[in-house]
Write a protein that holds these residues in place. Structure first.
Motif, PDB file in Angstrom:
ATOM      1  N   LYS A 116       0.983  -1.119  -0.111  1.00 47.31           N
ATOM      2  CA  LYS A 116      -0.086   0.155  -0.145  1.00 47.31           C
ATOM      3  C   LYS A 116       1.065   0.894   0.237  1.00 47.31           C
ATOM      4  N   ILE A 117       0.609   2.110  -1.047  1.00 50.22           N
ATOM      5  CA  ILE A 117       1.446   3.516  -1.267  1.00 50.22           C
ATOM      6  C   ILE A 117       0.773   4.757  -1.129  1.00 50.22           C
ATOM      7  N   ILE A 118       0.766   5.769  -0.461  1.00 50.87           N
ATOM      8  CA  ILE A 118       0.338   6.646  -0.888  1.00 50.87           C
ATOM      9  C   ILE A 118       1.156   8.342  -2.314  1.00 50.87           C
ATOM     10  N   THR A 119       0.771   8.118  -3.378  1.00 52.43           N
ATOM     11  CA  THR A 119       1.410   8.302  -4.322  1.00 52.43           C
ATOM     12  C   THR A 119       0.428   9.497  -4.553  1.00 52.43           C
ATOM     13  N   SER A 120       1.479  10.903  -5.380  1.00 51.44           N
ATOM     14  CA  SER A 120       1.012  11.626  -6.817  1.00 51.44           C
ATOM     15  C   SER A 120       0.995  10.915  -8.048  1.00 51.44           C
ATOM     16  N   TYR A 121       1.128  10.111  -8.135  1.00 49.37           N
ATOM     17  CA  TYR A 121       1.759   9.450  -9.713  1.00 49.37           C
ATOM     18  C   TYR A 121       1.006   8.742 -10.423  1.00 49.37           C
ATOM     19  N   ARG A 122       0.631   8.492 -10.973  1.00 47.19           N
ATOM     20  CA  ARG A 122      -0.280   8.690 -12.373  1.00 47.19           C
ATOM     21  C   ARG A 122       0.360   7.425 -13.284  1.00 47.19           C
ATOM     22  N   THR A 123       0.927   6.956 -13.676  1.00 52.24           N
ATOM     23  CA  THR A 123       1.357   5.752 -14.278  1.00 52.24           C
ATOM     24  C   THR A 123       1.932   4.443 -13.172  1.00 52.24           C
ATOM     25  N   GLY A 124       1.771   3.502 -14.009  1.00 54.97           N
ATOM     26  CA  GLY A 124       2.325   2.337 -13.041  1.00 54.97           C
ATOM     27  C   GLY A 124       3.541   2.734 -12.800  1.00 54.97           C
ATOM     28  N   LYS A 125       5.247   2.511 -13.771  1.00 58.99           N
ATOM     29  CA  LYS A 125       6.251   2.670 -13.954  1.00 58.99           C
ATOM     30  C   LYS A 125       6.208   3.346 -12.923  1.00 58.99           C
ATOM     31  N   GLN A 126       5.616   4.863 -12.863  1.00 61.05           N
ATOM     32  CA  GLN A 126       6.203   5.972 -11.527  1.00 61.05           C
ATOM     33  C   GLN A 126       5.548   5.616 -10.412  1.00 61.05           C
ATOM     34  N   GLY A 132       9.649   0.973  -4.252  1.00 62.96           N
ATOM     35  CA  GLY A 132      11.165   0.214  -4.843  1.00 62.96           C
ATOM     36  C   GLY A 132      10.912  -1.126  -5.284  1.00 62.96           C
ATOM     37  N   ILE A 133       9.758  -1.385  -5.928  1.00 63.29           N
ATOM     38  CA  ILE A 133       9.108  -2.428  -6.953  1.00 63.29           C
ATOM     39  C   ILE A 133      10.236  -2.350  -8.037  1.00 63.29           C
ATOM     40  N   ALA A 134      10.930  -3.131  -7.974  1.00 59.69           N
ATOM     41  CA  ALA A 134      12.203  -3.565  -9.186  1.00 59.69           C
ATOM     42  C   ALA A 134      11.074  -4.985 -10.365  1.00 59.69           C
ATOM     43  N   VAL A 135      11.222  -3.729 -11.372  1.00 57.35           N
ATOM     44  CA  VAL A 135      10.257  -4.454 -12.463  1.00 57.35           C
ATOM     45  C   VAL A 135      10.714  -4.387 -14.004  1.00 57.35           C
ATOM     46  N   ARG A 136      10.433  -5.637 -15.254  1.00 54.78           N
ATOM     47  CA  ARG A 136      11.075  -5.684 -16.464  1.00 54.78           C
ATOM     48  C   ARG A 136      10.250  -4.810 -17.493  1.00 54.78           C
ATOM     49  N   ASP A 137      10.966  -5.098 -18.615  1.00 58.98           N
ATOM     50  CA  ASP A 137       9.978  -3.881 -19.497  1.00 58.98           C
ATOM     51  C   ASP A 137       8.878  -5.488 -20.090  1.00 58.98           C
ATOM     52  N   LEU A 141       2.174  -3.674 -16.141  1.00 53.44           N
ATOM     53  CA  LEU A 141       1.131  -3.217 -14.658  1.00 53.44           C
ATOM     54  C   LEU A 141      -0.029  -2.206 -15.663  1.00 53.44           C
ATOM     55  N   THR A 142      -0.625  -2.830 -14.803  1.00 51.46           N
ATOM     56  CA  THR A 142      -2.337  -1.989 -15.130  1.00 51.46           C
ATOM     57  C   THR A 142      -2.458  -1.553 -14.190  1.00 51.46           C
ATOM     58  N   LEU A 143      -3.242  -0.252 -13.870  1.00 53.56           N
ATOM     59  CA  LEU A 143      -3.602   0.975 -12.934  1.00 53.56           C
ATOM     60  C   LEU A 143      -5.364   0.759 -13.713  1.00 53.56           C
ATOM     61  N   SER A 144      -6.066   0.625 -12.280  1.00 50.48           N
ATOM     62  CA  SER A 144      -7.151  -0.293 -12.416  1.00 50.48           C
ATOM     63  C   SER A 144      -7.915   1.033 -11.436  1.00 50.48           C
ATOM     64  N   GLU A 156      -7.886   2.928  -6.122  1.00 46.42           N
ATOM     65  CA  GLU A 156      -6.817   2.171  -7.386  1.00 46.42           C
ATOM     66  C   GLU A 156      -6.389   1.024  -6.394  1.00 46.42           C
ATOM     67  N   VAL A 157      -6.192   0.171  -7.906  1.00 45.89           N
ATOM     68  CA  VAL A 157      -5.466  -1.069  -7.782  1.00 45.89           C
ATOM     69  C   VAL A 157      -4.180  -0.785  -8.639  1.00 45.89           C
ATOM     70  N   LEU A 158      -2.758  -1.171  -8.929  1.00 52.83           N
ATOM     71  CA  LEU A 158      -1.731  -1.548 -10.071  1.00 52.83           C
ATOM     72  C   LEU A 158      -1.435  -2.965  -9.856  1.00 52.83           C
ATOM     73  N   SER A 159      -1.888  -3.273 -10.754  1.00 51.78           N
ATOM     74  CA  SER A 159      -1.671  -5.227 -10.656  1.00 51.78           C
ATOM     75  C   SER A 159      -0.152  -5.290 -11.455  1.00 51.78           C
ATOM     76  N   ILE A 160       0.071  -6.219 -11.420  1.00 52.61           N
ATOM     77  CA  ILE A 160       1.677  -6.350 -11.870  1.00 52.61           C
ATOM     78  C   ILE A 160       1.572  -8.095 -12.550  1.00 52.61           C
ATOM     79  N   LYS A 161       1.457  -8.271 -13.510  1.00 51.92           N
ATOM     80  CA  LYS A 161       1.677  -9.859 -14.349  1.00 51.92           C
ATOM     81  C   LYS A 161       3.246  -9.521 -14.902  1.00 51.92           C
ATOM     82  N   ARG A 162       3.704 -10.673 -14.005  1.00 51.64           N
ATOM     83  CA  ARG A 162       5.275 -10.812 -14.066  1.00 51.64           C
ATOM     84  C   ARG A 162       5.644 -11.778 -15.631  1.00 51.64           C
TER      85      ARG A 162
END
Length: 283
Positions: A116-126, A132-137, A141-144, A156-162
């Motif tokens: 859980k994070i408090i953020t002002s960013y609007r994109t998954g990568k940001q 501090g979560i590492a992701v690969r190209d 990332l799906t923000l919904s 809002e939920v950001l789902s990471i499909k590895r």
């Protein structure tokens, strides 16, 4: 009859004057804001247009920084909110368009891991970068919007499909690669790899991708490969007659070098039958 005609004429004149005054009042009520934006600014004045959650507000300020200007306009910011340009930017231009990004709680779902994070960013990568979560190209990332804000404690939920990792022998170069593809053929298409007539893929294209599997792409016949190789350092011995026999001391620790080597190799049925060095360069 003449008196009635004069009365109607007076009513018409009076009505026209009232309409004209009403129109002037409306014009006067609407136009001052436009004139405030268009008029020549005094020395040190700046026009600020703020865009905040779909609402826009304009004002003129003599403040020196954006933070001071927003405070003067009674626009409050939370410590997690973010602005563009930066909140402490000095105001030097005549006008500014300011975007305010309000912070909110986002739940990041990474498999069974919830963050859980408090953020002002609007994109998954940001957002994952801030968390501090590492992701690969190859990760998706799906923000919904959350289907259950009460359960997630967030709107809002950001789902990471590895992506699935696999061992890839790519014309002799071995790497760990990642893919979202379901089959070997889809993986080649995903990575824009086009096979020639002499290329062979093992296992075949219809094979399902699985975690840690081995995939090899090679070319039958004569071909060239370029690889980096270590160069072993040389050891120099210096004898000192003032030391006891058998005494040894390392003065400078050796370090291996590197060279890039190009080989001409011959592959038949996936097996290398010959190799010849045709070029090398010390790195």
């Amino acid at each position: 009859m003449k008196n009635i005609a004069r009365m109607k004429l007076r009513w018409l004149i009076t009505g026209s004057m009232l309409l004209a005054l009403a129109g002037l009042s409306v014009y006067t009520a609407i136009m001052p804001k436009a004139r405030a934006d268009e008029r020549s600014l005094a020395v040190g004045e700046h026009i600020i247009t703020v865009h905040d959650d779909g609402q826009s507000k304009g004002f003129i300020t003599k403040k020196q920084t954006l933070r001071e200007a927003l405070a003067e306009a009674a626009i409050k910011l939370d410590r997690n909110d973010r602005t563009e340009p930066n909140i402490d930017e000095r105001l030097v231009a005549n006008s500014y368009n300011v975007n305010i990004y309000r912070a909110r709680t986002v739940v990041v779902k990474d498999g069974s891991q919830l963050t859980k994070i408090i953020t002002s960013y609007r994109t998954g990568k940001q957002i994952v970068k801030q968390a501090g979560i590492a992701v690969r190209d190859e990760d998706i990332l799906t923000l919904s919007q959350s289907n259950s804000p009460m359960r997630d404690s967030a709107a809002e939920v950001l789902s990471i499909k590895r992506a699935t990792p696999f061992n890839f022998d790519f014309y002799g170069k071995k790497t760990i690669s990642y893919t979202q593809a379901k089959t070997v053929g889809e993986m080649l298409a995903e990575k824009h790899i086009k096979m020639s007539a002499n290329d062979v893929i093992v296992p075949n294209k219809d094979t399902k991708i699985s975690r840690g599997m081995n995939v090899r792409l090679y070319r039958n016949g004569t071909q060239t490969v370029t690889v980096d190789e270590d160069i072993q350092f040389e050891t120099e011995q210096i004898k000192d007659v003032n030391r006891d026999k058998g005494y040894k001391e390392i003065q400078t620790k050796g370090v291996n070098g590197k060279r890039t080597v190009t080989y001409e190799i011959n592959v038949q049925n996936g097996v290398e039958v010959s190799r010849r060095e045709i070029n090398s360069n010390i790195i």
